[in-house]
Scaffold this active site. Structure first.
Site, PDB file in Angstrom:
ATOM      1  N   LYS A 238      -5.486  -5.099   2.466  1.00  0.00           N
ATOM      2  CA  LYS A 238      -5.149  -4.077   1.468  1.00  0.00           C
ATOM      3  C   LYS A 238      -3.725  -3.599   1.687  1.00  0.00           C
ATOM      4  O   LYS A 238      -3.385  -3.074   2.744  1.00  0.00           O
ATOM      5  CB  LYS A 238      -6.128  -2.904   1.577  1.00  0.00           C
ATOM      6  CG  LYS A 238      -5.790  -1.708   0.685  1.00  0.00           C
ATOM      7  CD  LYS A 238      -6.715  -0.541   0.990  1.00  0.00           C
ATOM      8  CE  LYS A 238      -6.226   0.746   0.330  1.00  0.00           C
ATOM      9  NZ  LYS A 238      -7.057   1.913   0.709  1.00  0.00           N
ATOM     10  N   LYS A 250      -4.239  13.247  -5.075  1.00  0.00           N
ATOM     11  CA  LYS A 250      -4.589  13.837  -3.786  1.00  0.00           C
ATOM     12  C   LYS A 250      -3.845  15.154  -3.600  1.00  0.00           C
ATOM     13  O   LYS A 250      -2.715  15.320  -4.090  1.00  0.00           O
ATOM     14  CB  LYS A 250      -4.195  12.895  -2.635  1.00  0.00           C
ATOM     15  CG  LYS A 250      -4.936  11.583  -2.565  1.00  0.00           C
ATOM     16  CD  LYS A 250      -4.400  10.753  -1.401  1.00  0.00           C
ATOM     17  CE  LYS A 250      -5.036   9.380  -1.325  1.00  0.00           C
ATOM     18  NZ  LYS A 250      -6.429   9.442  -0.861  1.00  0.00           N
ATOM     19  N   ASP A 320      -8.491   7.279  -7.305  1.00  0.00           N
ATOM     20  CA  ASP A 320      -8.176   7.312  -5.877  1.00  0.00           C
ATOM     21  C   ASP A 320      -9.022   6.317  -5.093  1.00  0.00           C
ATOM     22  O   ASP A 320      -8.881   6.218  -3.879  1.00  0.00           O
ATOM     23  CB  ASP A 320      -8.368   8.736  -5.329  1.00  0.00           C
ATOM     24  CG  ASP A 320      -7.722   8.925  -3.972  1.00  0.00           C
ATOM     25  OD1 ASP A 320      -6.819   8.137  -3.628  1.00  0.00           O
ATOM     26  OD2 ASP A 320      -8.114   9.863  -3.253  1.00  0.00           O
ATOM     27  N   ARG A 324     -10.196  -0.756  -3.288  1.00  0.00           N
ATOM     28  CA  ARG A 324     -11.259  -1.741  -3.516  1.00  0.00           C
ATOM     29  C   ARG A 324     -10.993  -2.561  -4.775  1.00  0.00           C
ATOM     30  O   ARG A 324     -11.472  -3.680  -4.899  1.00  0.00           O
ATOM     31  CB  ARG A 324     -12.612  -1.032  -3.583  1.00  0.00           C
ATOM     32  CG  ARG A 324     -12.784  -0.098  -4.745  1.00  0.00           C
ATOM     33  CD  ARG A 324     -13.928   0.886  -4.542  1.00  0.00           C
ATOM     34  NE  ARG A 324     -13.614   1.832  -3.474  1.00  0.00           N
ATOM     35  CZ  ARG A 324     -14.460   2.770  -3.052  1.00  0.00           C
ATOM     36  NH1 ARG A 324     -15.662   2.878  -3.596  1.00  0.00           N
ATOM     37  NH2 ARG A 324     -14.117   3.590  -2.086  1.00  0.00           N
TER      38      ARG A 324
END
Length: 471
Positions: A238, A250, A320, A324
């Protein structure tokens, strides 16, 4: 990237072959000073007792010689099965410049661990500080030390730390690609880059969607090394070079460490370096989706539906949870190749840290034999992991009313497991797949581990791959 790029692998080791004028280091178990009787001068033992030295693990005592010079060093050690992998880092960080040798007999594994710890005790991230390092104390490696293994592990760990410690201002997607190119150049590996809108034409729509809002174009880094007829090892990392959270922004305290959200990519390059440096007879592929999750008018939105490389549609429940998404496209590409072993690294969920803390990476795999082998090598290398379940009943938590699946589950429970189950949807053809959810960071300093970036699982996985495919 500057000349002191974090992709530099040349690492001068504080190790020396000559024993001339070397100061002896004697290892002492807690309460074990009496065991040195007859091995060190009686005056040295009297000095140690007067100083209150008890052999506490990690404690050291510099004992003067008869001429007022440094005569010997006492170092407290615990049982081998309990000792830290980098225990001897406490000495190399604390001792004055000079040459030292370990006078206590060590087996090959302990000798290698001692030398590696000594090297790791010299790590510091100095890219932005105008200060010269202090002269390093030099160690004569104990007999039986695997010097190539020490160098290889140290270089990979330094690489991971330097990459993760570098702020996003100097390590965006393009800079991460340059780092991969520099690692590849050392080993004559080939790298293909797919950048910006070309990701759409090449079939990586979720990588593009996550990274398109940044003025630094997203890209897929595809490194290949080794002959095509050898066992195939693919590593996916990643590479979110900074994560604002996207439109699900965030807050400041959660954004502060988000330069480290490319820690999975750094681990992929570190393990790749170890494999290529050792010349293991494998065909290695490294896939790194490199993006910045930013906020702009073209940013993906909560409620959007993306079509993945695999053809599955994904509803965006939270922008957020972007890591994935990019991993899913890269894993789908890797899965098409059907490698013999597929590994992915990601700084993926806070849930894994809540469950296991910062120092213990979460491991997910449907392969029980693979899980047991990795855990065993982790124990032997003092590079531990902990398996969490791919608990099938939680898979339904990823259901979406409008798409094949959602990128987050409802309610937030078992977040590390549901994230791993999301990734599992994109690995359907590969016989052996393992996913690591790791922190890539050390909060509290320890020997050989200054606060900041840290590498996990590299030694364990290299040992596994060397055992399975090294012949």
């Amino acid at each position: 990237m500057s000349e002191n790029s974090p992709a530099t692998l040349s690492l001068p080791l504080p190790l020396v072959a000559s024993r001339e004028a070397a100061v002896p280091i004697h290892c002492v178990a807690r309460g074990g000073l009496d065991a040195l009787d007859g091995r060190v001068p009686a005056a040295a033992l009297r000095f140690a007792r007067a100083a209150g030295f008890e052999g506490k693990p990690g404690a050291s005592l510099l004992v003067p010689g008869p001429e007022g010079n440094l005569g010997l060093v006492l170092f407290g050690v615990g049982p081998a099965e309990e000792s830290d992998a980098y225990a001897f880092a406490a000495l190399s960080a604390a001792l004055p410049a000079g040459t030292y040798e370990i006078a206590t007999p060590l087996g090959p594994a302990e000798a290698t661990a001692a030398s590696l710890g000594w090297v790791m005790g010299r790590y510091a991230f100095r890219r932005y500080r105008d200060e010269a390092p202090k002269p390093a104390p030099l160690l004569v490696p104990p007999a039986g030390t695997d010097l190539d293994g020490v160098r290889r592990a140290a270089e990979a760990t330094y690489l991971v730390r330097d990459l993760v410690n570098t702020p996003a201002s100097d390590l965006g997607p393009e800079d991460l690609a340059v780092a991969a190119l520099r690692v590849a150049a050392v080993h004559d590996a080939r790298v293909n880059l797919i950048v910006g809108d070309d990701l759409l034409d090449a079939g990586y729509p979720m990588v593009h969607a996550v990274g398109r809002a940044s003025d630094r174009a997203p890209r897929l880094i595809d490194l290949n090394w080794g002959a095509s007829d050898l066992p195939r090892i693919t590593i996916v990392g990643k590479g979110v070079c900074f994560d604002t959270g996207g439109l699900n922004l965030k807050t400041g305290n959660f954004m502060a460490l988000m330069k480290k959200d490319m820690g999975g990519a750094a681990h992929a390059l570190g393990l790749a370096h170890m494999i290529m440096d050792a010349g293991l007879p494998v065909r290695l592929r490294v896939l790194i989706p490199a993006v910045e999750n930013a906020v702009a008018g073209n940013a993906m939105r909560p409620g959007d539906v993306l079509t993945s490389r695999k053809g599955l549609t994904v509803e965006i429940g939270d922008t957020d949870a972007e890591g994935r998404l990019i991993l899913a496209d890269a894993l789908a590409e890797a899965d098409e190749d059907k490698p013999d072993l597929l590994i992915d690294f990601a700084t993926l969920t806070g849930a894994a840290r809540v469950a296991l803390g910062p120092d213990l990476p979460a491991m997910f795999t449907p392969d029980d034999e693979l899980a047991a082998a990795i855990a065993e090598h982790g124990f032997e290398q003092r590079d531990p992991v902990w398996r969490l379940p791919l608990w099938a009943p939680y898979d339904k938590w990823l259901e979406s009313r409008v798409a094949d699946l959602n990128n987050v589950s409802d309610g937030g429970m078992a977040g590390a497991i549901t994230a791993a189950l999301f990734l599992k949807r994109f690995v359907t053809e590969t016989p052996a797949w393992v996913h690591f959810d790791l922190y890539a960071w050390t909060l509290k300093p320890a020997p050989g581990r200054p606060a900041g970036a840290e590498a996990f699982t590299l030694r364990a996985l290299f040992a596994l791959i060397a055992e399975r495919y090294g012949a």
